[in-house]
Design an enzyme around this catalytic site. Structure first.
Site, short mmCIF file in Angstrom:
data_model
loop_
_atom_site.label_atom_id
_atom_site.label_comp_id
_atom_site.label_asym_id
_atom_site.label_seq_id
_atom_site.Cartn_x
_atom_site.Cartn_y
_atom_site.Cartn_z
N ASN A 39 3.97 -5.45 -0.94
CA ASN A 39 4.67 -7.01 -0.72
C ASN A 39 4.15 -7.80 0.77
OD1 ASN A 39 6.62 -6.72 -2.93
ND2 ASN A 39 7.73 -5.06 -2.14
N ASN A 71 4.85 -9.74 -14.47
CA ASN A 71 5.24 -10.54 -13.51
C ASN A 71 4.28 -11.37 -12.50
OD1 ASN A 71 4.92 -8.55 -11.90
ND2 ASN A 71 7.09 -8.30 -11.24
N GLU A 117 2.43 -6.43 -13.93
CA GLU A 117 3.26 -6.19 -13.05
C GLU A 117 2.63 -5.89 -11.69
OE1 GLU A 117 4.10 -3.06 -11.50
OE2 GLU A 117 5.69 -4.21 -10.44
N PHE A 118 3.51 -6.44 -10.66
CA PHE A 118 2.98 -6.62 -9.27
C PHE A 118 2.44 -5.12 -8.74
CE2 PHE A 118 2.28 -8.30 -4.96
CZ PHE A 118 2.59 -7.29 -4.08
N ASN A 119 3.33 -4.24 -8.86
CA ASN A 119 2.84 -3.08 -8.41
C ASN A 119 1.35 -2.35 -8.92
OD1 ASN A 119 4.68 -2.51 -6.57
ND2 ASN A 119 6.04 -1.71 -7.86
N ASP A 143 13.80 -5.04 -2.80
CA ASP A 143 14.39 -4.11 -3.82
C ASP A 143 13.86 -2.59 -3.17
OD1 ASP A 143 11.80 -4.99 -4.32
OD2 ASP A 143 11.75 -4.26 -6.44
N ASP A 144 12.75 -2.68 -2.42
CA ASP A 144 12.74 -1.13 -1.87
C ASP A 144 13.96 -0.84 -0.94
OD1 ASP A 144 10.02 -2.93 -2.35
OD2 ASP A 144 9.42 -0.79 -2.20
N HIS A 177 14.50 -4.00 -9.04
CA HIS A 177 13.19 -3.17 -9.69
C HIS A 177 13.57 -1.81 -9.05
CE1 HIS A 177 11.57 -7.03 -11.25
NE2 HIS A 177 11.65 -7.47 -9.89
N ASP A 178 13.18 -1.69 -7.98
CA ASP A 178 12.81 -0.36 -7.20
C ASP A 178 14.14 0.44 -7.33
OD1 ASP A 178 10.70 -2.00 -4.79
OD2 ASP A 178 10.10 -1.01 -6.78
N THR A 204 7.69 3.14 -5.33
CA THR A 204 8.24 1.98 -5.56
C THR A 204 7.32 0.71 -5.10
OG1 THR A 204 9.44 1.63 -3.58
CG2 THR A 204 10.63 2.69 -5.25
N ASP A 243 7.09 0.03 -0.47
CA ASP A 243 6.76 -1.25 0.25
C ASP A 243 7.72 -2.27 0.81
OD1 ASP A 243 5.23 -3.39 -2.22
OD2 ASP A 243 6.88 -1.85 -2.39
O1 RIB Z 1 7.27 -6.11 -9.79
C1 RIB Z 1 8.32 -5.60 -8.81
C2 RIB Z 1 7.69 -4.51 -7.86
O2 RIB Z 1 6.89 -5.46 -6.95
C3 RIB Z 1 8.94 -4.12 -6.72
O3 RIB Z 1 8.22 -2.90 -6.38
C4 RIB Z 1 8.82 -5.06 -5.57
O4 RIB Z 1 9.31 -4.53 -4.40
C5 RIB Z 1 7.45 -5.55 -5.70
O5 RIB Z 1 6.74 -4.58 -4.90
CA CA Z 2 8.29 -2.57 -4.01
#
Ligand code: RIB
Ligand code: CA
Length: 305
Positions: A38, A156, A162-164, A13-14, A237-238, A122, A9
């Site tokens: 994202n 986060n 965490e977001f994903n 960082d992707d 991250h990714d 990711t 996405d």
């Molecule tokens: O928490 C980090 C993740 O969430 C990463 O994949 C970043 O791209 C966001 O999607």
């Molecule tokens: Ca991502």
């Protein structure tokens, strides 16, 4: 070479993960699929195409799910911007259009492969959950699912999530319980993959399309981390999920029984430790040899010209 599918996405960082995957020359990249996370699916998919176009890579991008399985989509505009990928050098729009039916394409690609395929995820796990739910016979042909997501002792979005995983907890629950081998690169390790000025100085000297794009999106995305976290750098991250499949020796891994919280609203989307009989064993990365990681990253960026 290892056959992989990258489900992403982009996202800052992707995009680094895509550059590491292509530049490393370690993979037979069979498919790039996108999922909403994202930003909206449309923006994410355009961003993936723009990154590949900048790098002179003619691969197609296949769109997957445009929303989580049950929740409404909550994008991360504060982190990745209105476009989903703040950049000064990427074209504002691309003439290319993404393909549709990304999940069916994942199934067809895996089933037609002469060897098992590794899925590197990711973003939110919506596409992967729909793949294994719609086509259970695919499981026997998936080598493993290596994902950026979760955190045993970190979150986060909330202190637990965490977001994903938070974006689509039900999808994550399906994936973590589908029976495929899961390699988890969560915040425990990605918060140790921190790009700082010293690394940027090294990358700036490379002077390729890849290094210039890295510097561009780093400069456009570091502000969030400087303002809103006390991290001494910007976490890629990714890229950790891709690095895991390049060289697992970079990581210190613990075998843990991990499940996804989908009922307790305070702890929703937590990657929680449970008793052995209650969840499958997940390879959870807890530490990284960051110097070697940066070496792989720089080698990849040198190849992207
Ligand atoms: O928490 C980090 C993740 O969430 C990463 O994949 C970043 O791209 C966001 O999607
Ligand atoms: Ca991502």
């Amino acid at each position: 070479m290892k056959k992989i599918i990258i489900d992403c996405d982009p996202g800052f960082d992707d995009s680094i993960a895509l550059m590491l995957a292509y530049g490393s020359r370690a993979f037979d990249i069979r498919l790039i699929t996108t999922c909403a996370g994202n930003q909206t699916l449309e923006k994410i998919s355009k961003n993936a195409l723009k990154v590949l176009e900048h790098l002179g890579i003619d691969d197609k991008v296949y769109m997957g799910a445009e929303k989580p399985l049950m929740k409404a989509l909550e994008v991360a505009e504060d982190v990745h911007g209105e476009s989903g990928l703040k950049s000064d050098i990427l074209v504002s729009d691309t003439k290319k259009s993404p393909e549709k039916n990304g999940i069916l394409k994942m199934y067809q690609e895996i089933m037609s492969s002469d060897e098992n395929v590794t899925i590197i995820a990711t973003g939110p796990l919506t596409n992967v959950a729909l793949l294994v739910s719609s086509f259970p016979d695919v499981l026997a042909r998936i080598e493993c699912i290596t994902l950026m997501g979760g955190g045993i002792h970190k979150g986060n979005v909330t202190k637990y999530a965490e977001f994903n995983i938070y974006t689509d907890p039900e999808a994550a629950y399906i994936v973590y319980n589908c029976g495929a081998k899961i390699n988890m690169l969560g915040l425990d390790v990605t918060h140790k993959a921190l790009i700082n000025g010293d690394v940027i100085d090294r990358i700036r000297k490379i002077e390729t399309k890849g290094s210039k794009l890295f510097i561009d999106i780093y400069n456009n995305n570091k502000e969030f981390y400087e303002k809103h976290t006390n991290l001494p750098g910007v976490p890629v991250h990714d890229a950790c999920a891709v690095a895991f499949e390049i060289d697992r020796g970079l990581f210190e891994v613990e075998e843990l029984n991990v499940d996804i919280e989908v009922k307790d609203l305070e702890r929703i989307a937590m990657t929680k430790l449970v008793d052995m009989e209650k969840a499958q064993t997940v390879s959870v990365s807890m530490d990284i040899d960051f110097e070697k990681f940066v070496n792989y990253l720089c080698e990849a960026l040198e190849n992207l010209n």
